[in-house]
Design an enzyme around this catalytic site. Structure first.
Site, mmCIF file in Angstrom:
data_model
loop_
_atom_site.group_PDB
_atom_site.id
_atom_site.type_symbol
_atom_site.label_atom_id
_atom_site.label_comp_id
_atom_site.label_asym_id
_atom_site.label_seq_id
_atom_site.Cartn_x
_atom_site.Cartn_y
_atom_site.Cartn_z
ATOM 1 N N LYS A 1 -40.542 15.143 -34.529
ATOM 2 C CA LYS A 1 -39.428 16.011 -34.704
ATOM 3 C C LYS A 1 -38.329 15.295 -35.157
ATOM 4 O O LYS A 1 -37.998 14.317 -34.736
ATOM 5 C CB LYS A 1 -39.377 16.626 -33.320
ATOM 6 C CG LYS A 1 -38.171 17.846 -33.388
ATOM 7 C CD LYS A 1 -38.735 19.008 -33.477
ATOM 8 C CE LYS A 1 -37.675 20.100 -33.796
ATOM 9 N NZ LYS A 1 -37.008 20.328 -35.104
ATOM 10 N N LYS B 1 -37.461 11.471 -38.936
ATOM 11 C CA LYS B 1 -36.240 11.800 -39.687
ATOM 12 C C LYS B 1 -36.440 11.929 -41.284
ATOM 13 O O LYS B 1 -37.397 11.144 -41.634
ATOM 14 C CB LYS B 1 -35.057 10.684 -39.459
ATOM 15 C CG LYS B 1 -33.577 11.297 -39.552
ATOM 16 C CD LYS B 1 -33.200 12.101 -38.405
ATOM 17 C CE LYS B 1 -31.675 12.827 -38.683
ATOM 18 N NZ LYS B 1 -31.388 13.443 -37.345
HETATM 19 P P1 NAD Z 1 -22.254 18.245 -40.655
HETATM 20 O O1 NAD Z 1 -22.567 18.257 -41.995
HETATM 21 O O2 NAD Z 1 -22.261 19.720 -40.127
HETATM 22 O O3 NAD Z 1 -20.849 17.831 -40.399
HETATM 23 C C1 NAD Z 1 -20.456 16.437 -40.723
HETATM 24 C C2 NAD Z 1 -19.214 16.168 -40.412
HETATM 25 O O4 NAD Z 1 -18.849 14.949 -40.757
HETATM 26 C C3 NAD Z 1 -18.094 17.012 -41.773
HETATM 27 O O5 NAD Z 1 -16.798 17.513 -41.238
HETATM 28 C C4 NAD Z 1 -18.022 15.684 -42.309
HETATM 29 O O6 NAD Z 1 -16.461 15.875 -43.368
HETATM 30 C C5 NAD Z 1 -17.817 14.673 -41.441
HETATM 31 N N1 NAD Z 1 -17.940 13.430 -42.304
HETATM 32 C C6 NAD Z 1 -18.778 12.866 -43.270
HETATM 33 N N2 NAD Z 1 -18.575 11.672 -43.584
HETATM 34 C C7 NAD Z 1 -17.637 11.085 -42.876
HETATM 35 C C8 NAD Z 1 -16.920 10.068 -42.568
HETATM 36 N N3 NAD Z 1 -17.296 9.039 -43.554
HETATM 37 N N4 NAD Z 1 -15.701 9.733 -41.748
HETATM 38 C C9 NAD Z 1 -15.771 10.942 -40.945
HETATM 39 N N5 NAD Z 1 -16.050 12.273 -41.094
HETATM 40 C C10 NAD Z 1 -17.011 12.386 -41.916
HETATM 41 O O7 NAD Z 1 -23.148 17.462 -39.630
HETATM 42 P P2 NAD Z 1 -23.463 17.854 -38.125
HETATM 43 O O8 NAD Z 1 -24.669 18.573 -38.164
HETATM 44 O O9 NAD Z 1 -22.090 18.047 -37.560
HETATM 45 O O10 NAD Z 1 -23.817 16.218 -37.740
HETATM 46 C C11 NAD Z 1 -22.918 15.196 -37.085
HETATM 47 C C12 NAD Z 1 -23.444 14.242 -36.373
HETATM 48 O O11 NAD Z 1 -24.154 14.665 -35.520
HETATM 49 C C13 NAD Z 1 -24.360 13.408 -37.117
HETATM 50 O O12 NAD Z 1 -24.495 11.984 -36.708
HETATM 51 C C14 NAD Z 1 -25.880 13.836 -36.943
HETATM 52 O O13 NAD Z 1 -26.869 13.053 -37.157
HETATM 53 C C15 NAD Z 1 -25.275 14.303 -35.434
HETATM 54 N N6 NAD Z 1 -26.211 15.364 -34.722
HETATM 55 C C16 NAD Z 1 -26.303 16.492 -35.444
HETATM 56 C C17 NAD Z 1 -27.011 17.388 -34.792
HETATM 57 C C18 NAD Z 1 -27.170 19.075 -35.041
HETATM 58 O O14 NAD Z 1 -27.791 19.829 -34.638
HETATM 59 N N7 NAD Z 1 -26.261 19.439 -36.158
HETATM 60 C C19 NAD Z 1 -27.907 17.247 -33.686
HETATM 61 C C20 NAD Z 1 -28.127 15.966 -33.404
HETATM 62 C C21 NAD Z 1 -27.088 14.933 -33.828
#
Ligand code: NAD
Length: 420
Positions: free
Chosen positions: A67, A103
């Site tokens: 997953k 992943k």
């Molecule tokens: P997203 O694409 O919805 O948002 C990403 C955000 O990060 C955006 O606001 C973008 O502008 C910002 N960003 C990108 N590069 C950046 C940088 N260099 N410096 C600062 N900000 C930056 O992604 P998300 O789903 O919110 O994921 C964010 C983090 O959370 C990731 O590490 C992801 O692996 C983790 N995560 C997300 C989920 C999920 O369900 N979406 C679950 C577990 C973990």
């Protein structure tokens, strides 16, 4: 920037050393079971063919089907995807889900693609990998710069190739095709449940707590809203272009920021939180070390490092992002007394509700949103308590404690299967 897979392996070693993991077990945990690399050709709007590089890393499936999300980002590379698939393996075990870890990633900046190009890329990813994934094999979900629309296209492509509709093949889909409403907020909600748990332990009131959030996407924006609604003061937020901080201590309203950032008609807006002139614009680096009580990295890896860890003012860090803190920075934060709720628990709400979505899809049933959130809260709270106990038992920080829990569970599964 440090290789995230090396960071992940350092975290594994830190935990393995404490409990003395068998070397056969360790050797299985130090490499992924399968790595797939594909080329995805896309006919661009200008008529030219462009080929994108895509990956799927299937790290370990001792505890159940693989997953893990799919990331679309220009900096995606194999070491990042390997690290993320390893962390998924640990994460699913920490919250006790019957899954392994995997992943996916595509090296692309989706903000430069039209909607049609993005759909073609998403379908191409599935065409390249559909024999390797599926509801009983490996179930993808959204991650950075992928969303429910992309999951919808991918589920449709998988179903077309199989010849029947397979809602359980992807999670984080639109509700109309088997998604669940609670999934969109699940990652942030899981982290927020932990924040509330911590504040209760510390006997702190939300109004006394200043929160800074790095990243304004699914995880960061939703977390900022949940905290804002509960009375916490949001003192800083950021995205890839920069950060804003509150000018007068009154705090930031994340809903207003989001509304202004939105640009209708595009999947990914190219406006930034920095467009809000009533707040002070700073850099992402400045946001991380700003005066606050709770810091929530919710963007990408390697943000809190040996260079800035000493300057972090927050006393609590909730890692919604995967891998935001390097192992060197972990040591500095621990020595300073900063409590870090590690990614493998802090953002596990996402995969937990993905599991609920998958369960409902394969059982052809549906639960109410409140039922889903209640079950999420139960799992997050119980996992937090287990991590806390493990930290006390071995006198280690929360990250090592949660890795220990996960390693013990994965080892039992590998023994049960006769792998070691
Ligand atoms: P997203 O694409 O919805 O948002 C990403 C955000 O990060 C955006 O606001 C973008 O502008 C910002 N960003 C990108 N590069 C950046 C940088 N260099 N410096 C600062 N900000 C930056 O992604 P998300 O789903 O919110 O994921 C964010 C983090 O959370 C990731 O590490 C992801 O692996 C983790 N995560 C997300 C989920 C999920 O369900 N979406 C679950 C577990 C973990």
């Amino acid at each position: 920037m440090k290789n995230p897979f090396e960071n992940a392996m350092q975290q594994l070693t830190n935990a393995a050393d404490v409990i003395g993991v068998d070397e056969n077990v360790l050797s299985l945990l130090q490499r992924p079971q399968q790595i797939h690399e594909i080329a995805i050709p896309v006919k661009m709007d200008n008529g030219k063919l462009k080929t994108f590089r895509g990956y799927r890393v299937q790290y370990n499936n001792a505890r159940g089907p693989y997953k893990g999300g799919i990331r679309f980002h220009p900096m995606v590379d194999i070491d990042e995807v390997k690290a993320l698939s390893f962390w998924m393996t640990i994460k699913c075990a920490v919250v006790g889900l019957p899954y392994g870890g995997s992943k996916g990633g595509v090296e692309v900046d989706p903000r430069e693609l039209s909607k049609r190009e993005l759909q073609e890329l998403s379908r191409g990813y599935v065409r390249g990998l559909y024999l390797e994934i599926g509801p009983k094999i490996d179930i993808p979900a959204p991650d950075v710069y992928t969303n429910e629309q992309i999951m919808g296209w991918m589920m449709d492509q998988y179903s077309l190739l199989k010849g029947y509709t397979s809602p359980g093949s992807f999670t984080g889909k639109p509700v109309e095709i088997g998604g669940i409403t609670a999934r969109a907020s699940a990652t942030a909600r899981g982290g927020f449940i932990l924040l509330e748990r911590m504040m209760k332990k510390l006997n702190k009131k939300p109004a006394e707590m200043r929160v800074a959030v790095q990243g304004f996407g699914n995880a960061g924006y939703t977390f900022a809203c949940l905290a804002y609604d509960a009375g916490y003061t949001i003192v800083g937020v950021s995205d890839s272009k920069g950060a804003i901080v509150s000018k007068n201590g009154k705090g930031i309203n994340p809903y207003d920021v989001f509304e202004r950032k939105q640009e209708k008609g595009k999947i990914y807006c190219d406006k930034s939180v920095c467009d809000m002139k009533e707040y002070k614009a700073v850099t992402n680096e400045e946001l991380l070390v700003m005066d606050c009580d709770v810091l929530v990295p919710a963007a990408i890896e390697n943000q809190i490092t040996a260079e800035n860890a000493q300057d972090i003012k927050a006393t609590t860090v909730i890692e919604l992002a995967n891998g935001p803190t390097t192992p060197e920075a972990d040591v500095v934060l621990h020595d300073k007394g900063v409590v870090v709720i590690p990614d493998v628990l802090a953002n596990a709400g996402g995969v937990t509700v993905s599991y609920f979505e998958w369960l409902q899809n394969i059982q052809n049933t549906s639960w109410s949103e409140s039922e889903t959130n209640r079950k999420l809260s139960e799992i997050m709270t119980q996992s937090y308590e287990q991590m806390h106990k493990s930290a006390e038992k071995y006198n280690v920080n929360y990250r090592t404690a949660s890795f220990i829990l996960a390693i013990e569970r994965i080892t039992s599964a590998m023994e049960g299967r006769g792998w070691v």
